[in-house]
Design a protein around this motif. Structure first.
Motif, mmCIF file in Angstrom:
data_model
loop_
_atom_site.group_PDB
_atom_site.id
_atom_site.type_symbol
_atom_site.label_atom_id
_atom_site.label_comp_id
_atom_site.label_asym_id
_atom_site.label_seq_id
_atom_site.Cartn_x
_atom_site.Cartn_y
_atom_site.Cartn_z
ATOM 1 N N LEU B 90 0.849 -1.237 0.036
ATOM 2 C CA LEU B 90 0.120 0.144 0.135
ATOM 3 C C LEU B 90 0.924 1.216 0.002
ATOM 4 N N ARG B 91 1.856 1.405 0.928
ATOM 5 C CA ARG B 91 2.557 2.788 1.084
ATOM 6 C C ARG B 91 3.131 2.938 -0.362
ATOM 7 N N PRO B 92 4.116 2.024 -0.603
ATOM 8 C CA PRO B 92 4.790 2.433 -1.815
ATOM 9 C C PRO B 92 3.908 2.848 -2.936
ATOM 10 N N ALA B 93 2.784 2.109 -2.865
ATOM 11 C CA ALA B 93 1.718 2.794 -4.182
ATOM 12 C C ALA B 93 1.344 4.040 -3.795
ATOM 13 N N LYS B 94 1.081 4.482 -2.766
ATOM 14 C CA LYS B 94 0.531 5.816 -2.262
ATOM 15 C C LYS B 94 1.687 6.797 -2.846
ATOM 16 N N ILE B 95 2.810 6.508 -2.578
ATOM 17 C CA ILE B 95 4.240 7.411 -2.750
ATOM 18 C C ILE B 95 4.081 7.534 -4.306
ATOM 19 N N SER B 96 3.977 6.403 -4.940
ATOM 20 C CA SER B 96 4.519 6.406 -6.364
ATOM 21 C C SER B 96 3.141 7.021 -7.053
ATOM 22 N N ALA B 97 2.078 6.938 -6.638
ATOM 23 C CA ALA B 97 0.804 7.730 -7.036
ATOM 24 C C ALA B 97 0.974 9.021 -7.083
ATOM 25 N N PHE B 98 1.248 9.390 -5.718
ATOM 26 C CA PHE B 98 1.530 11.038 -5.511
ATOM 27 C C PHE B 98 2.704 11.510 -6.412
ATOM 28 N N LEU B 99 3.618 10.945 -6.711
ATOM 29 C CA LEU B 99 4.804 11.278 -7.583
ATOM 30 C C LEU B 99 4.195 11.307 -8.965
ATOM 31 N N GLY B 100 3.544 10.282 -9.414
ATOM 32 C CA GLY B 100 2.851 10.236 -10.672
ATOM 33 C C GLY B 100 2.145 11.439 -11.148
ATOM 34 N N ASP B 148 -2.301 11.925 1.930
ATOM 35 C CA ASP B 148 -1.885 10.726 2.132
ATOM 36 C C ASP B 148 -0.261 10.778 2.518
ATOM 37 N N VAL B 149 0.501 11.282 1.966
ATOM 38 C CA VAL B 149 1.910 11.430 1.976
ATOM 39 C C VAL B 149 2.366 12.207 3.254
ATOM 40 N N LEU B 150 1.521 13.149 3.578
ATOM 41 C CA LEU B 150 1.552 14.252 4.804
ATOM 42 C C LEU B 150 1.337 13.240 5.827
ATOM 43 N N ILE B 151 0.487 12.285 5.870
ATOM 44 C CA ILE B 151 0.283 11.518 7.285
ATOM 45 C C ILE B 151 1.312 10.550 7.428
ATOM 46 N N LEU B 152 2.202 10.004 6.098
ATOM 47 C CA LEU B 152 3.375 9.463 6.389
ATOM 48 C C LEU B 152 4.499 10.098 7.223
ATOM 49 N N ALA B 153 4.477 11.402 6.739
ATOM 50 C CA ALA B 153 5.331 12.402 7.121
ATOM 51 C C ALA B 153 5.045 12.677 8.723
ATOM 52 N N LEU B 154 3.723 12.770 8.874
ATOM 53 C CA LEU B 154 3.373 12.684 10.300
ATOM 54 C C LEU B 154 3.950 11.691 11.245
ATOM 55 N N GLU B 155 3.590 10.539 10.571
ATOM 56 C CA GLU B 155 4.139 9.384 11.465
ATOM 57 C C GLU B 155 5.402 9.334 11.686
ATOM 58 N N ARG B 156 6.265 9.715 10.714
ATOM 59 C CA ARG B 156 7.734 9.716 10.875
ATOM 60 C C ARG B 156 8.135 10.730 11.919
ATOM 61 N N PHE B 157 7.657 11.697 11.698
ATOM 62 C CA PHE B 157 8.017 12.874 13.011
ATOM 63 C C PHE B 157 7.064 12.782 14.311
ATOM 64 N N ARG B 158 6.225 11.610 14.299
ATOM 65 C CA ARG B 158 5.523 11.253 15.769
ATOM 66 C C ARG B 158 4.650 12.321 16.009
ATOM 67 N N LYS B 159 3.999 12.889 15.402
ATOM 68 C CA LYS B 159 2.818 13.811 15.764
ATOM 69 C C LYS B 159 1.579 13.044 15.869
ATOM 70 N N GLU B 160 1.562 12.070 16.772
ATOM 71 C CA GLU B 160 0.658 11.128 17.233
ATOM 72 C C GLU B 160 -0.649 11.707 17.126
ATOM 73 N N LYS B 161 -1.014 12.734 17.514
ATOM 74 C CA LYS B 161 -2.322 13.535 17.576
ATOM 75 C C LYS B 161 -3.080 13.605 16.309
ATOM 76 N N LEU B 162 -2.036 14.205 15.432
ATOM 77 C CA LEU B 162 -2.500 14.543 13.959
ATOM 78 C C LEU B 162 -2.733 13.318 13.107
ATOM 79 N N LEU B 365 11.769 9.911 -0.965
ATOM 80 C CA LEU B 365 10.778 9.749 -0.042
ATOM 81 C C LEU B 365 10.713 8.186 0.602
ATOM 82 N N THR B 366 11.070 7.227 0.082
ATOM 83 C CA THR B 366 11.035 5.908 0.601
ATOM 84 C C THR B 366 11.972 5.821 1.595
ATOM 85 N N ARG B 367 13.234 6.679 1.388
ATOM 86 C CA ARG B 367 14.144 6.823 2.410
ATOM 87 C C ARG B 367 13.777 7.280 3.686
ATOM 88 N N ASN B 368 12.854 8.419 3.378
ATOM 89 C CA ASN B 368 12.830 9.295 4.607
ATOM 90 C C ASN B 368 11.310 9.035 5.325
#
Ligand code: SF4
Ligand code: SF4
Lengths: 268, 380
Positions: B90-100, B148-162, B365-368
């Motif tokens: 799912l996640r790689p698909a989101k990233i590539s759809a966004f970039l596409g 969608d990608v923003l949510i991944l970023a929020l996860e990475r930076f641990r903004k749990e509430k958001l 994006l996949t690295r970060n």
């Protein structure tokens, strides 16, 4: 009632005064003469050439050769494909007849060029800030009560400007009184839902070899915008159906999975 | 618990020849884009009054959007059909759809005569125009993908509430994404409903909307398989061979359905396909070679269970979607006037640079972001 133009090509002598009048009224730049194989000049319509006379030499049924001079420009369709496809509504048909273009809206997607069944809208390829250009049916002149520049200039009366209904009657009258002079059809009468430019010719566009050069005869009588409108009218329903199905299936499948899991628990 | 890794994959940060080529392409593309903006379309492309739409529409827009169809396809698989086992895809698909979509918008912007007016459809409406609808759907859908990608970023930076907040409204996003995709994927085909007289009978079908939609699913699914296999190779990971064969079976079923649709369409309209000329040749290659063949290949378990087999099957299927878009927009349109079209150097370079940029951004994006389970970079 809307305005139209009856183009009786049998009266045209190929002087191209209309081409010149169009250029000077619209302030379009001149260009070096370039002739087609049949001596039409210029060879193509372009963003600075809204109309041209196509020269054609074709054999009559008795074998004699004769010249035909066919004026080409925007047909000012009654239900224009260009108007229906433009995503920003830059092309609009005025109730008086002309199909006009709003410089301030166009985004330059060129869908109108793709969709026009007569391949009329042209693009300013040479400019960094390009616009679409085509015959305007001299909408500003018409607003002042004047005839289009080309019609006012024509020395032989080949370009008749007036009410569409009247011109159609006149065209049929001519066909009836001088059948030997004309191919029995008014081009523009019903094609793609009707156009404001009505043509009388001495030979069919097939015989003139123009049916694939701007005067297609296989277009039918349905305005092409209908296909787009039919599609668009289904959009709300499709959106609702897809949305409803998606939500429904989401809960249904989740429920199924939960039930399965519970059964699995019992058995295991 | 994800293991903490400093390096994503063995070669991370190394400057490999492939990377150099990609960066060079992007730079060349950026320069070309500037030249295009300052000198106009006539000076930089081979487009003309006879061919108003060219490579950029065929590839960047039509093919690009179809291949980025993986986002909504995966979202439907996971959230609507509840096939949770495919979740790693799912996640790689989101990233590539966004970039596409991002790259497609850049490509489209350069194609517009007046790029700075790209926002016009927002306030200047023409509800009878299919292109107007496409513009709106693409705009909204790209926004959904960006969230969608923003949510991944929020996860990475641990903004749990958001993250929690977005989880709650996530179904809304998913459903919106699916509706918007269904609409614009099919409407891109419906653009061609208005020019049947300029198209070869082979593709000028009233069913072109549904055909585009189903082939977008094929484009999306095959790209997901390809990405999984190729990124595994690049990152020295194990590809998801436990789920990919099943996923490929799904793809083969869609391919068979699409094949049946195409054949029915041609048959119902009574089009003769057995003529020897260029359009018919390309049509047969498209139908038999890039729809029928991968359908057959991927329906064989032996093929599905080998990496090579998957790569071949999905590769041909993805190529088939691209070929279809070129056929509809160029092969089919050709021969209307005594002109021909072949893309210019600038057109080709800009298209290539968009692809190169896509690969580099995907890598970044996949690295970060938390995209692959086993490669989750913790951040403190
Ligand atoms: S001829 Fe073409 S440009 Fe002119 S009104 Fe008709 S569709 Fe529009
Ligand atoms: S090129 Fe301009 S006028 Fe033509 S369809 Fe696009 S926005 Fe409308």
């Amino acid at each position: 009632m809307s305005k139209a133009m009856l183009i009786d090509t049998t009266k045209c002598i190929g002087c191209r005064a209309c081409q010149v009048a169009c250029k000077s009224w619209n302030d379009l730049p001149g260009e070096p003469a370039a002739y087609s194989e049949t001596w039409s000049s210029p060879r193509y319509l372009s963003s600075h050439q809204y109309t041209r006379i196509i020269f054609r030499e074709a054999a009559a049924p008795d074998g004699s050769l004769r010249w035909h001079f066919i004026k080409r420009q925007c047909m000012h369709c009654l239900d224009p494909a260009c108007e229906s496809v433009c995503p920003v509504g830059a092309l609009k048909r005025l109730p008086e007849g002309p199909v006009v273009y709003d410089d301030g809206r166009c985004i330059g997607c060129r869908y109108c060029m793709m969709a026009c069944p007569f391949q009329i809208p042209k693009f300013e390829w040479g400019k960094a800030v390009p616009l679409i250009r085509k015959c305007t049916f001299c909408a500003e002149r018409q607003a002042e009560g004047l005839a289009p520049a080309c019609a006012s200039t024509c020395p032989t009366g080949a370009l008749l400007f007036g009410e569409r209904e009247e011109l159609l009657r006149e065209a049929r009258h001519r066909l009836g009184t001088a059948p030997e002079r004309y191919y029995p059809q008014v081009y523009g009468d019903r094609i793609v839902g009707g156009t404001s430019k009505l043509y009388l010719t001495a030979a069919s566009f097939e015989e003139l070899g123009l049916n694939h050069r701007g005067f297609r005869t296989d277009l039918g009588e349905v305005p092409y915008g209908i296909y787009g409108r039919a599609w668009m009218s289904k959009v709300p329903l499709v959106a609702l159906t897809v949305g409803g199905l998606a939500v429904g299936l989401h809960y249904l499948n989740r429920r199924l999975a939960a039930v399965q899991a519970r059964q699995g628990d019992k058995e295991g | 618990m994800a293991e903490q890794v400093k390096k994503w994959y063995p070669g991370e940060g190394k400057i490999t020849p492939a990377r150099v080529v990609l960066y060079l392409l992007v730079m060349l593309g950026a320069v070309s884009a500037l030249i295009r903006l300052f000198f106009g379309l006539g000076a930089t492309t081979n487009l003309s009054d006879a061919y108003p739409w060219g490579l950029w529409i065929s590839f960047d827009v039509l093919a690009g959007v179809a291949l980025a169809g993986g986002g909504f396809t995966m979202a439907a698989t996971i959230y609507i059909f509840n096939l949770k086992k495919f979740e790693p895809l799912l996640r790689p698909a989101k990233i590539s759809a966004f970039l596409g979509y991002l790259l497609f918008i850049i490509g489209l912007t350069l194609d517009l005569g007046q790029p700075w007016r790209i926002w016009h459809p927002m306030i200047m409406w023409n509800p009878q125009s299919v292109l107007f609808e496409v513009a709106w759907c693409v705009m909204l859908y790209t926004a959904v993908l960006a969230i969608d990608v923003l949510i991944l970023a929020l996860e990475r930076f641990r903004k749990e509430k958001l993250v929690q907040f977005f989880r709650q409204i996530y179904l809304v996003l998913v459903v919106a994404g699916i509706i918007l995709s269904t609409l614009h994927q099919s409407s891109l085909g419906a653009l061609y409903l208005l020019l049947p007289e300029k198209m070869s009978d082979l593709w000028a079908s009233q069913a072109i909307g549904p055909l585009f939609f189903v082939s977008a699913i094929i484009g999306g699914m095959s790209m997901i398989i390809l990405e999984s296999l190729l990124s595994a190779r690049a990152y020295g990971r194990q590809p998801e061979m436990n789920i990919l064969p099943d996923f490929a079976r799904g793809l083969s079923i869609v391919l068979i359905a699409y094949f049946a649709m195409k054949v029915t369409d041609i048959y119902a309209r009574g089009v003769n396909v057995l003529v020897w000329d260029r359009p018919h040749f390309f049509f047969l290659v498209e139908l038999v070679g890039t729809v029928g063949l991968p359908a057959l290949l991927l329906s064989l378990p032996a093929v599905r269970h080998s990496e090579k087999g998957l790569l071949t099957g999905a590769g041909i299927a993805a190529f088939g979607v691209v070929l279809n878009r070129f056929n509809v927009s160029l092969t089919s349109y050709g021969g209307y006037r005594e002109f021909s079209y072949f893309p210019s150097f600038f057109e080709i370079i800009i298209t290539l640079s968009l692809v190169a940029g896509g690969i580099l951004l995907f890598d970044f994006l996949t690295r970060n972001l938390p995209v692959y389970h086993e490669l989750t970079r913790e951040s403190g």
